[in-house]
Write an enzyme that holds these catalytic residues in place. Sequence first.
Site, PDB file in Angstrom:
ATOM      1  N   ARG A   1      37.802   0.473 -40.319  1.00 58.00           N
ATOM      2  CA  ARG A   1      38.791  -0.624 -40.307  1.00 58.00           C
ATOM      3  C   ARG A   1      40.019  -0.289 -39.472  1.00 58.00           C
ATOM      4  NH1 ARG A   1      37.360  -4.492 -44.194  1.00 58.00           N
ATOM      5  NH2 ARG A   1      36.515  -3.707 -46.149  1.00 58.00           N
TER       6      ARG A   1
ATOM      7  N   PHE B   1      26.715  -6.742 -35.062  1.00 58.02           N
ATOM      8  CA  PHE B   1      27.533  -6.293 -36.179  1.00 58.02           C
ATOM      9  C   PHE B   1      28.677  -5.483 -35.588  1.00 58.02           C
ATOM     10  CE2 PHE B   1      29.112  -4.134 -39.840  1.00 58.02           C
ATOM     11  CZ  PHE B   1      28.994  -5.093 -40.835  1.00 58.02           C
TER      12      PHE B   1
ATOM     13  N   ASP C   1      30.929 -15.752 -40.068  1.00 55.67           N
ATOM     14  CA  ASP C   1      29.531 -15.427 -39.843  1.00 55.67           C
ATOM     15  C   ASP C   1      28.716 -16.646 -40.294  1.00 55.67           C
ATOM     16  OD1 ASP C   1      27.474 -13.632 -39.129  1.00 55.67           O
ATOM     17  OD2 ASP C   1      27.279 -12.911 -41.170  1.00 55.67           O
TER      18      ASP C   1
ATOM     19  N   GLU D   1      41.048 -15.287 -41.357  1.00 49.05           N
ATOM     20  CA  GLU D   1      39.813 -14.524 -41.589  1.00 49.05           C
ATOM     21  C   GLU D   1      39.580 -13.504 -40.473  1.00 49.05           C
ATOM     22  OE1 GLU D   1      37.365 -13.606 -43.248  1.00 49.05           O
ATOM     23  OE2 GLU D   1      36.518 -15.131 -44.557  1.00 49.05           O
ATOM     24  N   ASP D   2      38.857 -12.452 -40.782  1.00 51.32           N
ATOM     25  CA  ASP D   2      38.468 -11.502 -39.749  1.00 51.32           C
ATOM     26  C   ASP D   2      37.322 -12.061 -38.914  1.00 51.32           C
ATOM     27  OD1 ASP D   2      36.640 -11.320 -41.847  1.00 51.32           O
ATOM     28  OD2 ASP D   2      36.649  -9.131 -41.940  1.00 51.32           O
TER      29      ASP D   2
HETATM   30  P1  IMP Z   1      30.187 -15.229 -44.077  1.00 50.23           P
HETATM   31  O1  IMP Z   1      30.455 -15.705 -45.467  1.00 50.23           O
HETATM   32  O2  IMP Z   1      28.715 -15.088 -43.791  1.00 50.23           O
HETATM   33  O3  IMP Z   1      30.890 -16.030 -43.005  1.00 50.23           O
HETATM   34  O4  IMP Z   1      30.662 -13.740 -44.012  1.00 50.23           O
HETATM   35  C1  IMP Z   1      31.890 -13.379 -43.733  1.00 50.23           C
HETATM   36  C2  IMP Z   1      32.123 -11.952 -44.160  1.00 50.23           C
HETATM   37  O5  IMP Z   1      31.001 -11.080 -43.872  1.00 50.23           O
HETATM   38  C3  IMP Z   1      33.268 -11.444 -43.360  1.00 50.23           C
HETATM   39  O6  IMP Z   1      34.506 -11.717 -43.993  1.00 50.23           O
HETATM   40  C4  IMP Z   1      32.955  -9.971 -43.249  1.00 50.23           C
HETATM   41  O7  IMP Z   1      33.468  -9.290 -44.358  1.00 50.23           O
HETATM   42  C5  IMP Z   1      31.450  -9.883 -43.286  1.00 50.23           C
HETATM   43  N1  IMP Z   1      30.904  -9.741 -41.921  1.00 50.23           N
HETATM   44  C6  IMP Z   1      30.145 -10.623 -41.245  1.00 50.23           C
HETATM   45  N2  IMP Z   1      29.821 -10.179 -40.022  1.00 50.23           N
HETATM   46  C7  IMP Z   1      30.400  -8.958 -39.916  1.00 50.23           C
HETATM   47  C8  IMP Z   1      30.451  -7.977 -38.858  1.00 50.23           C
HETATM   48  O8  IMP Z   1      29.893  -8.127 -37.751  1.00 50.23           O
HETATM   49  N3  IMP Z   1      31.151  -6.847 -39.130  1.00 50.23           N
HETATM   50  C9  IMP Z   1      31.798  -6.633 -40.306  1.00 50.23           C
HETATM   51  N4  IMP Z   1      31.787  -7.525 -41.311  1.00 50.23           N
HETATM   52  C10 IMP Z   1      31.094  -8.684 -41.124  1.00 50.23           C
HETATM   53 MG    MG Z   2      35.498  -9.761 -45.036  1.00 52.58          MG
END
Ligand code: IMP
Ligand code: MG
Length: 173
Positions: free
Chosen positions: A162, A149, A100, A96-97
């Site tokens: 990106r 962010f 969150d 994963e990138d």
């Molecule tokens: P989660 O399901 O809340 O963990 O969200 C994960 C997804 O939200 C990631 O795969 C990102 O695509 C997006 N995301 C969450 N925080 C950021 C950020 O700081 N920058 C860019 N994308 C984010």
């Molecule tokens: Mg993502």
Amino acid sequence: MRLSEAPLLTAEAIRERVAELGAALTRDYAAKELVMVGVLRGAAIFLADLARATRLEVVLDFARARSYAGARSLGEVEILQLPETELEGRHVLLVEDILDTGKTCAALLDRLRAGNPASLKICTLLDKPSRRETSLVPDYCGFEIEDHFVVGYGLDYNQQFRHLPAVYVLQSD
Ligand code: IMP
Ligand code: MG
């Protein structure tokens, strides 16, 4: 919106950390084949570098999910793509990138687990533990960051940024 002047994580810091993660994977999965499943699109660049930082037999595949913040921010996750690779009995690493809330990753893990892999772990480049709404803890993590962010090195804001080699904080003026 503008980018922080200095990167939060420089390209060099990322390169060093990715090399360490690759070495850890090589050690932990020694002599095993590893199916690395990158979460599109954000993890594409991390996956490409991480795979090349290992000395393992690696199979690359991809998954894709979309999360809806929803009116009451229920954070519903829709799975758009799952890996085509047969996962049964194999060692699988979800790449994963960023973690969150953890909801995207949790939903993907559930679906991958249904394929009966021999093992299933998570490797994330970035972790924002303060935002977590699930019990998810990554097995491998590049950097823990504050609740900013961030963009660059795969991460986007409206599909922008990106391609940047470093990670920057997106600031609202
Ligand atoms: P989660 O399901 O809340 O963990 O969200 C994960 C997804 O939200 C990631 O795969 C990102 O695509 C997006 N995301 C969450 N925080 C950021 C950020 O700081 N920058 C860019 N994308 C984010
Ligand atoms: Mg993502």
